[in-house]
Scaffold this motif. Sequence first.
Motif, PDB file in Angstrom:
ATOM      1  N   ASP A  18      15.990 -17.883  -7.485  1.00 47.66           N
ATOM      2  CA  ASP A  18      16.017 -19.316  -7.210  1.00 47.66           C
ATOM      3  C   ASP A  18      15.028 -19.562  -6.070  1.00 47.66           C
ATOM      4  N   GLN A  57      29.687 -25.012   1.389  1.00 48.92           N
ATOM      5  CA  GLN A  57      29.419 -24.939  -0.054  1.00 48.92           C
ATOM      6  C   GLN A  57      29.485 -23.503  -0.570  1.00 48.92           C
ATOM      7  N   GLN A  77       4.011 -20.113   1.328  1.00 46.65           N
ATOM      8  CA  GLN A  77       4.387 -21.506   1.587  1.00 46.65           C
ATOM      9  C   GLN A  77       5.231 -21.603   2.862  1.00 46.65           C
ATOM     10  N   TRP A 122      11.509 -38.358  20.060  1.00 57.28           N
ATOM     11  CA  TRP A 122      10.157 -37.883  19.732  1.00 57.28           C
ATOM     12  C   TRP A 122       9.116 -38.955  20.068  1.00 57.28           C
ATOM     13  N   ARG A 130      18.819 -32.078  -7.073  1.00 55.61           N
ATOM     14  CA  ARG A 130      18.433 -31.723  -8.441  1.00 55.61           C
ATOM     15  C   ARG A 130      18.676 -32.887  -9.400  1.00 55.61           C
ATOM     16  N   LEU A 169      24.591 -24.109  -5.968  1.00 53.47           N
ATOM     17  CA  LEU A 169      23.882 -24.028  -7.258  1.00 53.47           C
ATOM     18  C   LEU A 169      22.914 -22.856  -7.214  1.00 53.47           C
ATOM     19  N   THR A 181      19.380 -38.227  13.442  1.00 57.06           N
ATOM     20  CA  THR A 181      17.977 -38.361  13.044  1.00 57.06           C
ATOM     21  C   THR A 181      17.314 -39.490  13.833  1.00 57.06           C
ATOM     22  N   PRO A 201       9.016 -38.167  13.363  1.00 57.70           N
ATOM     23  CA  PRO A 201       8.201 -39.304  12.891  1.00 57.70           C
ATOM     24  C   PRO A 201       6.838 -38.856  12.374  1.00 57.70           C
ATOM     25  N   LEU A 235      21.351 -30.876  14.611  1.00 57.18           N
ATOM     26  CA  LEU A 235      21.048 -31.189  13.195  1.00 57.18           C
ATOM     27  C   LEU A 235      21.051 -29.915  12.347  1.00 57.18           C
ATOM     28  N   ASP A 246      21.646 -33.400   1.707  1.00 56.78           N
ATOM     29  CA  ASP A 246      20.760 -32.369   1.165  1.00 56.78           C
ATOM     30  C   ASP A 246      21.508 -31.394   0.256  1.00 56.78           C
ATOM     31  N   GLN A 273      20.099 -21.369  -9.647  1.00 54.30           N
ATOM     32  CA  GLN A 273      19.375 -21.548 -10.906  1.00 54.30           C
ATOM     33  C   GLN A 273      18.145 -20.654 -10.926  1.00 54.30           C
ATOM     34  N   LEU A 275      27.233 -27.224   6.514  1.00 52.71           N
ATOM     35  CA  LEU A 275      27.367 -27.770   5.160  1.00 52.71           C
ATOM     36  C   LEU A 275      27.084 -26.673   4.125  1.00 52.71           C
ATOM     37  N   ARG A 309      16.854 -38.334  17.456  1.00 48.41           N
ATOM     38  CA  ARG A 309      15.743 -37.390  17.582  1.00 48.41           C
ATOM     39  C   ARG A 309      14.391 -38.088  17.387  1.00 48.41           C
ATOM     40  N   SER A 310      14.377 -38.960  16.384  1.00 48.75           N
ATOM     41  CA  SER A 310      13.102 -39.660  16.109  1.00 48.75           C
ATOM     42  C   SER A 310      12.683 -40.503  17.306  1.00 48.75           C
ATOM     43  N   LYS A 358      15.822 -36.696   5.774  1.00 51.10           N
ATOM     44  CA  LYS A 358      15.453 -37.432   6.993  1.00 51.10           C
ATOM     45  C   LYS A 358      15.556 -36.576   8.241  1.00 51.10           C
ATOM     46  N   SER A 359      16.659 -35.819   8.307  1.00 53.42           N
ATOM     47  CA  SER A 359      16.926 -35.076   9.550  1.00 53.42           C
ATOM     48  C   SER A 359      15.944 -33.938   9.777  1.00 53.42           C
ATOM     49  N   LEU A 405      14.272 -22.003  -4.235  1.00 51.55           N
ATOM     50  CA  LEU A 405      14.761 -22.696  -3.042  1.00 51.55           C
ATOM     51  C   LEU A 405      15.511 -21.748  -2.121  1.00 51.55           C
ATOM     52  N   LYS A 406      16.361 -20.914  -2.779  1.00 45.09           N
ATOM     53  CA  LYS A 406      17.184 -19.999  -1.977  1.00 45.09           C
ATOM     54  C   LYS A 406      16.305 -18.934  -1.320  1.00 45.09           C
ATOM     55  N   LEU A 413      17.540 -46.416  11.407  1.00 44.53           N
ATOM     56  CA  LEU A 413      16.403 -45.726  10.780  1.00 44.53           C
ATOM     57  C   LEU A 413      15.503 -46.688  10.005  1.00 44.53           C
ATOM     58  N   GLU A 446      22.364 -29.639  -2.895  1.00 39.58           N
ATOM     59  CA  GLU A 446      21.435 -29.354  -3.992  1.00 39.58           C
ATOM     60  C   GLU A 446      21.724 -30.166  -5.240  1.00 39.58           C
ATOM     61  N   LYS A 452      23.520 -28.842   9.218  1.00 36.59           N
ATOM     62  CA  LYS A 452      22.970 -28.393   7.932  1.00 36.59           C
ATOM     63  C   LYS A 452      23.581 -27.039   7.533  1.00 36.59           C
ATOM     64  N   LEU A 462      12.938 -48.297  12.180  1.00 37.28           N
ATOM     65  CA  LEU A 462      12.062 -47.233  12.701  1.00 37.28           C
ATOM     66  C   LEU A 462      11.018 -46.837  11.661  1.00 37.28           C
TER      67      LEU A 462
END
Lengths: 126, 719
Positions: free
Chosen positions: B589, B538, B559, B498, A88, B545, B491, A106, B527, A82, B547, B534, B494-495, A101-102, B591-592, A13, A84, B531, A16
């Motif tokens: 929150d 959690q 947005q 792309w 944070r 988290l 990543t 580009p 990917l 990622d 908040q 993960l 994929r990059s 990144k993922s 983000l959530k 990366l 939190e 995500k 790149l």
Amino acid sequence: MSTLLLIEDDPLLGPLYCELLGEAGYTVTHVYRTDDIKRTLKKQRYSLVLLDVMLPEQSGLELLEDQELWQGQKVVILTNLDQEQVVRRALALGAVGYLIKSEHTPETFIQAVQKFSCITPPFSVG
Amino acid sequence: MMNLVTFLTASICCLFGGVIWWRHPHHPSNQALCGLNFCLAAWAVSNWFSLQVPGVNQRFIWVKIVMAVTILIPWCFLRFALYFPHIETAWRQHLRRYLTIFWAWSMALAALSFTPFIFRSYTTAAGVPHLEPGVGIVAYGLTFLGGCGVGALLLLQAYRKYRGLVRLQSAYILLGLSLTVLTGFTSNFILVTLFQHFEYVALGPLSALFLVVTTGYAILRFRLMDIRWAVIQTAAPIAALAILVIGYSWVWSELTSSTQQLALQRLMLALGMITTSLLFPVLTQVFRQTGKYIFHHHLFEPELAYQLLAELTTRPFSTTSLSYQLSQCLCSLLNVSWCGVLLYPVGKEHRSTEQLTAAWLAEGKQPLVVYDELLEGELKQLLQEQQIMVAVPLQVPHQLIGWIGIGAKHSGNAFSVAELTFCQVIAPQIAFAAQHAHRYGKAQQFADRLKKEVQLATTELKKANTQLAQLDRLKDEFVSIASHELRTPMTAIRSYLWLCLHRSPLKLPTVIKHNLEVAYTATDRLLLLVKDLLTVSQLEAGKVLFQPQPVRISQILNQVVEEQRCLAQQKNVELQVIIQGEEYSVEGDALKIGEIFQNLISNAVKFSPLGKKVTMLAQFQQTAVEVKIIDQGQGITAQDQRQLFQKFGVIEHSYRKSAEQGTGLGLYIAQAFAKLHQGTIAVDSHLGTGTTFIFRLPKIVKQIKRIEEKQTHEYAFAH
């Protein structure tokens, strides 16, 4: 001409991003060892610093804790972590934003960097 | 008077001899005592005749009969002393063998009493009788004294060796014998033969009363009446009454002599009667207590004893503790040298107790075993070996659970009726207390074992917990690092894909471009899956988290819509946002909520056919804000709707089979985030008419906190 410091240790990366950012018109300095980072930061101020978290010697968050090192420079976290907690914590330590990144192609990556180059307050581009 | 006393003595002796014979006709000591009493009766009668009959010759014959009868007394007494109590010593056995010779010797002397060998003649001079002793009188006297002396020595030995009733009886008999010999032998033998004094001969047989009374008391007293107690009880009121009478008389005489007024005398009389009535019970009690103090310091008090025992047996003791407490209590109450409480189950070391139980069973299971009452036998011998005076079997229904062994009293006295009754009455109570104590002990042991096991289990649990926490931390680290390490090369892939697709300096052949696009999409999905995995990890670890702060729903919605617009444009799908009602801030929150919108909107866009519209309708209601994401896709069947919010829920018909596939975790995560806000996501869909997802967020989110505990994610499907 915007100067940009890329702190990224990944051998795939790192080059790149250097290439992409170079093509986008940035003057990129690419480092990842702690000594190099500190020396480079002392030597010059950059319009934007892209900081990876998982680094071989000292993590990006640990580096961020050293306030004197950055001297108010604009730092954006560039990571694939990622969770939190990490995000944070980075924002709390003074990072103006973060890039997962993922989640970027580009093209969107360059767009995001361009946004951060212009915007001062902390802002996240997910 | 003399006649009356003589025949009364003879009658009493005969009666007493008969009673003793009747009690145990075959026991040597009873036989001997019975013989002794008949000899004494015969002595009294013959003595009376020797003094009363007219004529010298007749009197001399009666004197010879007296001598013949009385010489049998020492033999009877010696035989009694040898068999009471039954002591097996070598020289006692020798003496028993020689008892027959002594019997023959006594009989010979009795026969010789009718010859001049004992008394040669009987004469009277001026009304004064004179007896001339023969040569054998010394042998006679020595035989009498010797027999009685040896008998007294044997009783003295018994007195010293034994405790309890035997000791007491020995003492009484010795006392009676001493008095009898002292008076009878002196008045009827020494005074007559040596000093020729006949004045006191009539008193001789009366001395037998000493022996009869003391022996009778010693034998009959046991378990009939405690004489001392009776004396105290009766003497106290008599003494009180006597004092009051004397005092009253004295006061009365003083009054009558000092005043002549009748009215005053009557008044004083009334006052005196009242005072006497009031003083009588007080004085009686004083005398009773004084008597108790003087005659019996350690008098057994049944009320106190029952009270103490009742208190003791109701306390929760262990078996050992109960035994100890009972021993102490009984020792103190009964004033005995020792007391032992043995409770079953017993080990081999208590073999003697087992023997005791066997002997007790063989002898008829008496509720109370009193050493002094037992006939010679195994049981008595066992008690003697262990110096037990009273053995109390502790029985619960159909079971013997132990024994109380009570030793001799400090005073050496026998146990009173009240004491033995006490022992008998408390036995069942103690037995039940012992049984309870045994059960209590078992429960205690069980509780102790349980406590130890719980402690052990707790320690092991803590250890396991620590290990689990460590494992959990390691797992988190692993998931975090694995996720990072997976993403980074992906990543890059994929990059570069792309770049190949979009920045290639050459025009790619269609096939290669298609292949590259497939590879790109697959990497993209991979990917996304990493995500989502993960996030789920959690969520399930309770480490997400949360908040909350005041947020504006419309801002977040817009947005996200902007972010999705590019994707929508690719599919020519129109995105429309409608806000209804007056907007207000909600606690959440950002983000959530953003992720929830992102998930729902991207799904709607993905599964919308080309050229259709997706509407985002935010409705600000009184209690909650509802955001509806309405698409015009092919819809979801009712069956699939039930599995929609489950992890990797398999959907047969519409969504999952669409060309645009998700990870199967997006809605599960969205629902979990909604739950964090105390909100819900529901779905309303019909095949062919499109789908509406409704995210409902309460206006005020209560109890906002970081979710610490692991949640169970069984999100109910909401219509």
